[in-house]
Design a protein around this motif. Sequence first.
Motif, mmCIF file in Angstrom:
data_model
loop_
_atom_site.group_PDB
_atom_site.id
_atom_site.type_symbol
_atom_site.label_atom_id
_atom_site.label_comp_id
_atom_site.label_asym_id
_atom_site.label_seq_id
_atom_site.Cartn_x
_atom_site.Cartn_y
_atom_site.Cartn_z
ATOM 1 N N CYS A 31 16.695 -5.967 13.442
ATOM 2 C CA CYS A 31 15.403 -6.418 12.790
ATOM 3 C C CYS A 31 14.360 -6.087 14.046
ATOM 4 O O CYS A 31 12.655 -6.327 13.788
ATOM 5 N N CYS A 32 14.781 -6.780 15.209
ATOM 6 C CA CYS A 32 13.942 -6.645 15.758
ATOM 7 C C CYS A 32 13.700 -6.903 16.966
ATOM 8 O O CYS A 32 14.911 -6.875 18.039
ATOM 9 N N SER A 33 12.920 -6.239 17.856
ATOM 10 C CA SER A 33 13.533 -6.080 19.758
ATOM 11 C C SER A 33 12.143 -6.773 20.132
ATOM 12 O O SER A 33 11.667 -6.593 21.454
ATOM 13 N N ASN A 34 12.889 -7.833 20.322
ATOM 14 C CA ASN A 34 11.872 -9.064 20.773
ATOM 15 C C ASN A 34 10.706 -9.098 20.447
ATOM 16 O O ASN A 34 9.634 -9.814 21.465
ATOM 17 N N LEU A 35 9.837 -8.429 19.896
ATOM 18 C CA LEU A 35 8.129 -8.758 19.006
ATOM 19 C C LEU A 35 7.513 -7.506 18.418
ATOM 20 O O LEU A 35 7.144 -8.543 17.846
ATOM 21 N N ASP A 36 8.680 -7.914 17.074
ATOM 22 C CA ASP A 36 8.088 -6.854 15.856
ATOM 23 C C ASP A 36 8.474 -8.371 14.904
ATOM 24 O O ASP A 36 7.974 -7.668 14.172
ATOM 25 N N CYS A 37 8.829 -9.940 14.721
ATOM 26 C CA CYS A 37 8.911 -10.781 14.210
ATOM 27 C C CYS A 37 8.259 -11.431 14.533
ATOM 28 O O CYS A 37 7.756 -11.745 15.563
ATOM 29 N N ARG A 38 8.125 -11.782 13.223
ATOM 30 C CA ARG A 38 7.088 -13.051 13.491
ATOM 31 C C ARG A 38 6.838 -13.838 11.703
ATOM 32 O O ARG A 38 7.291 -13.720 11.493
ATOM 33 N N HIS A 39 6.778 -15.453 12.162
ATOM 34 C CA HIS A 39 6.438 -16.498 10.724
ATOM 35 C C HIS A 39 5.185 -15.627 10.798
ATOM 36 O O HIS A 39 4.296 -15.322 11.241
ATOM 37 N N VAL A 40 5.332 -15.652 9.225
ATOM 38 C CA VAL A 40 3.480 -15.414 9.153
ATOM 39 C C VAL A 40 3.391 -16.644 7.707
ATOM 40 O O VAL A 40 4.725 -17.061 6.789
ATOM 41 N N SER A 41 2.255 -17.222 7.271
ATOM 42 C CA SER A 41 1.862 -17.146 6.054
ATOM 43 C C SER A 41 2.307 -17.093 4.546
ATOM 44 O O SER A 41 2.148 -16.088 3.859
ATOM 45 N N HIS A 42 2.846 -17.904 3.142
ATOM 46 C CA HIS A 42 3.267 -17.844 1.964
ATOM 47 C C HIS A 42 1.426 -16.990 1.748
ATOM 48 O O HIS A 42 2.043 -16.327 0.750
ATOM 49 N N THR A 43 0.588 -17.070 2.068
ATOM 50 C CA THR A 43 -0.265 -16.285 1.332
ATOM 51 C C THR A 43 -0.348 -14.464 1.927
ATOM 52 O O THR A 43 -1.147 -14.135 1.448
ATOM 53 N N ALA A 44 0.690 -14.414 3.035
ATOM 54 C CA ALA A 44 0.265 -12.866 4.121
ATOM 55 C C ALA A 44 1.368 -11.735 2.712
ATOM 56 O O ALA A 44 1.123 -10.760 2.872
ATOM 57 N N ILE A 45 1.990 -12.534 2.034
ATOM 58 C CA ILE A 45 3.737 -11.935 1.109
ATOM 59 C C ILE A 45 2.836 -12.253 -0.227
ATOM 60 O O ILE A 45 2.921 -13.643 -0.748
ATOM 61 N N SER A 46 3.307 -11.044 -0.895
ATOM 62 C CA SER A 46 3.223 -11.429 -2.776
ATOM 63 C C SER A 46 4.069 -11.215 -3.769
ATOM 64 O O SER A 46 4.469 -9.770 -3.126
ATOM 65 N N GLU A 47 4.270 -11.439 -4.281
ATOM 66 C CA GLU A 47 5.329 -11.318 -5.416
ATOM 67 C C GLU A 47 4.946 -10.660 -6.740
ATOM 68 O O GLU A 47 3.719 -11.077 -7.384
ATOM 69 N N ARG A 48 4.981 -9.212 -6.758
ATOM 70 C CA ARG A 48 4.721 -8.142 -8.087
ATOM 71 C C ARG A 48 5.600 -8.633 -9.164
ATOM 72 O O ARG A 48 6.075 -7.958 -8.312
ATOM 73 N N PRO A 49 5.524 -7.716 -9.883
ATOM 74 C CA PRO A 49 6.267 -6.949 -10.543
ATOM 75 C C PRO A 49 8.124 -6.205 -9.804
ATOM 76 O O PRO A 49 8.901 -5.822 -10.252
ATOM 77 N N GLN A 50 6.731 -5.387 -9.394
ATOM 78 C CA GLN A 50 7.448 -4.289 -8.115
ATOM 79 C C GLN A 50 8.087 -4.452 -6.769
ATOM 80 O O GLN A 50 8.680 -4.322 -6.116
ATOM 81 N N GLY A 51 7.885 -5.912 -6.765
ATOM 82 C CA GLY A 51 8.632 -6.838 -5.329
ATOM 83 C C GLY A 51 7.837 -7.200 -4.608
ATOM 84 O O GLY A 51 6.549 -7.356 -5.360
ATOM 85 N N TYR A 52 8.147 -6.997 -3.205
ATOM 86 C CA TYR A 52 6.697 -8.140 -1.934
ATOM 87 C C TYR A 52 6.053 -7.131 -2.022
ATOM 88 O O TYR A 52 6.462 -5.741 -1.517
ATOM 89 N N ILE A 53 4.809 -7.428 -2.108
ATOM 90 C CA ILE A 53 3.454 -7.154 -1.470
ATOM 91 C C ILE A 53 3.572 -7.497 0.232
ATOM 92 O O ILE A 53 3.193 -8.710 0.344
#
Length: 99
Positions: A31-53
């Motif tokens: 998942c990560c090449s030592n710069l790709d991943c980070r913690h994000v706020s719960h408002t950065a991701i939403s759940e809808r019937p089709q999946g995670y947005i």
Amino acid sequence: MRVFFVLVGLSVTTFAYAHDAPSGWKYPNSCCSNLDCRHVSHTAISERPQGYIIEATGEVLPYADRRVRISPDGEYHWCSAAGEDHGKTICLFVPARAY
């Protein structure tokens, strides 16, 4: 010469830290090449019937998508190409569902 070894030691330490989530668990190499991943706020991701947005990009990840993984610390973590805010998702770590 001593300064050189101190600088090398600091760069190695920084390199290792960049692969860790803030809570201490390690992002998988897939998942990560030592710069790709980070913690994000719960408002950065939403759940809808089709999946995670992903709010920053509008990208939809279906719930069964192999890039969606359970977060070891119960927080959202987003891994995007080159760590860019508008990059394509490599992995998304989500809190475990209660149902």
